[in-house]
Motif scaffolding. Structure first.
Motif, PDB file in Angstrom:
ATOM      1  N   UNK A  66      32.520  48.701  40.944  1.00  0.00           N
ATOM      2  CA  UNK A  66      33.841  49.334  40.966  1.00  0.00           C
ATOM      3  C   UNK A  66      34.548  49.084  42.296  1.00  0.00           C
ATOM      4  N   UNK A  67      33.802  49.112  43.396  1.00  0.00           N
ATOM      5  CA  UNK A  67      34.392  48.860  44.716  1.00  0.00           C
ATOM      6  C   UNK A  67      34.840  47.414  44.858  1.00  0.00           C
ATOM      7  N   UNK A  68      34.070  46.499  44.294  1.00  0.00           N
ATOM      8  CA  UNK A  68      34.458  45.079  44.334  1.00  0.00           C
ATOM      9  C   UNK A  68      35.711  44.855  43.498  1.00  0.00           C
ATOM     10  N   UNK A  69      35.769  45.461  42.321  1.00  0.00           N
ATOM     11  CA  UNK A  69      36.964  45.343  41.475  1.00  0.00           C
ATOM     12  C   UNK A  69      38.186  45.882  42.199  1.00  0.00           C
ATOM     13  N   UNK A  70      38.017  47.008  42.878  1.00  0.00           N
ATOM     14  CA  UNK A  70      39.123  47.588  43.649  1.00  0.00           C
ATOM     15  C   UNK A  70      39.545  46.652  44.778  1.00  0.00           C
ATOM     16  N   UNK A  71      38.568  46.052  45.448  1.00  0.00           N
ATOM     17  CA  UNK A  71      38.862  45.101  46.526  1.00  0.00           C
ATOM     18  C   UNK A  71      39.635  43.899  45.989  1.00  0.00           C
ATOM     19  N   UNK A  72      39.352  43.524  44.734  1.00  0.00           N
ATOM     20  CA  UNK A  72      40.036  42.399  44.101  1.00  0.00           C
ATOM     21  C   UNK A  72      41.372  42.807  43.498  1.00  0.00           C
ATOM     22  N   UNK A  73      41.722  44.072  43.599  1.00  0.00           N
ATOM     23  CA  UNK A  73      43.000  44.546  43.089  1.00  0.00           C
ATOM     24  C   UNK A  73      43.002  44.824  41.603  1.00  0.00           C
ATOM     25  N   UNK A  74      41.817  45.072  41.031  1.00  0.00           N
ATOM     26  CA  UNK A  74      41.740  45.301  39.593  1.00  0.00           C
ATOM     27  C   UNK A  74      40.948  46.538  39.249  1.00  0.00           C
ATOM     28  N   UNK A 243      30.315  43.504  53.094  1.00  0.00           N
ATOM     29  CA  UNK A 243      30.319  43.549  54.560  1.00  0.00           C
ATOM     30  C   UNK A 243      30.865  44.874  55.064  1.00  0.00           C
ATOM     31  N   UNK A 244      31.926  45.358  54.442  1.00  0.00           N
ATOM     32  CA  UNK A 244      32.501  46.642  54.851  1.00  0.00           C
ATOM     33  C   UNK A 244      31.514  47.785  54.635  1.00  0.00           C
ATOM     34  N   UNK A 245      30.807  47.763  53.493  1.00  0.00           N
ATOM     35  CA  UNK A 245      29.840  48.815  53.188  1.00  0.00           C
ATOM     36  C   UNK A 245      28.647  48.771  54.137  1.00  0.00           C
ATOM     37  N   UNK A 246      28.215  47.555  54.510  1.00  0.00           N
ATOM     38  CA  UNK A 246      27.122  47.437  55.479  1.00  0.00           C
ATOM     39  C   UNK A 246      27.556  48.004  56.833  1.00  0.00           C
ATOM     40  N   UNK A 247      28.739  47.585  57.306  1.00  0.00           N
ATOM     41  CA  UNK A 247      29.207  48.004  58.634  1.00  0.00           C
ATOM     42  C   UNK A 247      29.391  49.510  58.736  1.00  0.00           C
ATOM     43  N   UNK A 248      29.917  50.117  57.682  1.00  0.00           N
ATOM     44  CA  UNK A 248      30.233  51.548  57.712  1.00  0.00           C
ATOM     45  C   UNK A 248      29.034  52.443  57.441  1.00  0.00           C
ATOM     46  N   UNK A 249      27.955  51.869  56.933  1.00  0.00           N
ATOM     47  CA  UNK A 249      26.806  52.676  56.553  1.00  0.00           C
ATOM     48  C   UNK A 249      26.921  53.247  55.145  1.00  0.00           C
ATOM     49  N   UNK A 250      28.031  52.950  54.466  1.00  0.00           N
ATOM     50  CA  UNK A 250      28.238  53.500  53.123  1.00  0.00           C
ATOM     51  C   UNK A 250      27.259  52.927  52.105  1.00  0.00           C
ATOM     52  N   UNK A 251      26.826  51.693  52.325  1.00  0.00           N
ATOM     53  CA  UNK A 251      25.905  51.082  51.371  1.00  0.00           C
ATOM     54  C   UNK A 251      24.579  51.830  51.368  1.00  0.00           C
TER      55      UNK A 251
END
Length: 271
Positions: A66-74, A243-251
């Motif tokens: 879902x996060x990837x789809x959002x990142x892709x604008x869908x 990459x964003x999820x790794x950096x933020x600790x969210x993953x």
């Protein structure tokens, strides 16, 4: 007549400009993936990566999708399937990406492009409790020992190759899903099941008095998102999200959330 001609030219110019703006918007939307549907192929009974919780399909991989789809604008749409057919759904154009604890291998790279890894793992075993099997070496001395594995998984391939090389008197049994393999383990129709460690832990917690996890970890794997080769922008979006999820600790937080949630006995509904 002059005023009428001027008005006509102005109207035509307005139509041309409007058409150009509309075309520009369409091109921009296509470039960013705006408003599109991103189809995710996933096996819906694969806790903690994909499972049902209070009637809703969720999990590490479902939320990541879902996060990837959002990142892709869908927006995300789930395309359910058996684990063994997920990459084929992507290759055939029936899904845009697949996420289901997919370990990256050279063979799988032939079917799809892969993102950067979002998790590192390795295969392990579930066995029946009380049978004094703690390590892989304990299996070798048992004549006719039967190992269950999900067809198409790296665990299946690993044991298939291992038995071919060693010619030990052991047998590999393929299953459509991990849960079927574990059901046969409980009924003594096989003697061990090889699978991903988090999946092993979640399924073991459903039968804590009857199942144990082997102490051996057989290999090291990288889990990544498989993306259709025709979707380079979606692959880029997947990498940005990871990459964003790794950096933020969210993953890590996402993983811990679904490990805890899917291990709660009775809360993850049968599909």
């Amino acid at each position: 007549m002059k005023n009428k001609g001027s008005r006509l030219r102005a109207a035509l110019l307005g139509l041309v400009l409007a058409a150009g703006l509309a075309a520009g918007c369409s091109r921009d939307e296509a470039a960013t993936g705006g408003g599109r549907t991103v189809r995710l192929a996933v096996a819906p009974d694969y806790p903690p990566y994909a499972y049902r919780h209070q009637g809703e399909l969720t999990g590490i991989d479902v939320e990541l999708g879902a996060l990837i789809a959002q990142e892709a604008g869908g927006e995300l749409r789930i395309v359910p399937g058996d684990f063994s057919e997920l990459l084929e759904l992507v290759r055939q154009g029936k899904a845009d990406m697949a996420i289901c604890a997919l370990a990256v291998t050279a063979e799988r790279r032939e079917a799809a492009a892969f993102s950067d890894p979002y998790e590192f793992a390795g295969q392990t075993f579930l066995v029946r409790a009380g049978e004094n099997i703690r390590y892989l070496t304990d299996m070798r001395g048992k004549e006719g020992f039967r190992i269950g594995a999900e067809t198409g998984s790296t665990g299946f391939q690993l044991i298939d190759r291992f038995l071919g090389e060693t010619r030990l008197p052991m047998r590999l049994i393929g299953y459509a899903g991990n849960r079927e393999a574990v059901a046969d383990l409980l009924e003594k129709r096989n003697d061990a099941v090889i699978l991903d460690p988090l999946v092993a832990r979640c399924l073991q917690m459903e039968h804590p008095e009857q199942l144990e996890i082997l102490r051996d970890q057989l290999n090291h794997e990288e889990f990544a998102v498989a993306v259709a080769r025709r979707e380079p922008r979606l692959l880029a979006a997947a990498n940005r999200a990871i990459h964003r999820l790794w950096r933020s600790g969210e993953l890590r937080a996402l993983q811990q959330k679904h490990i805890r949630q899917s291990m709660k006995r009775g809360e993850n509904d049968a599909p």
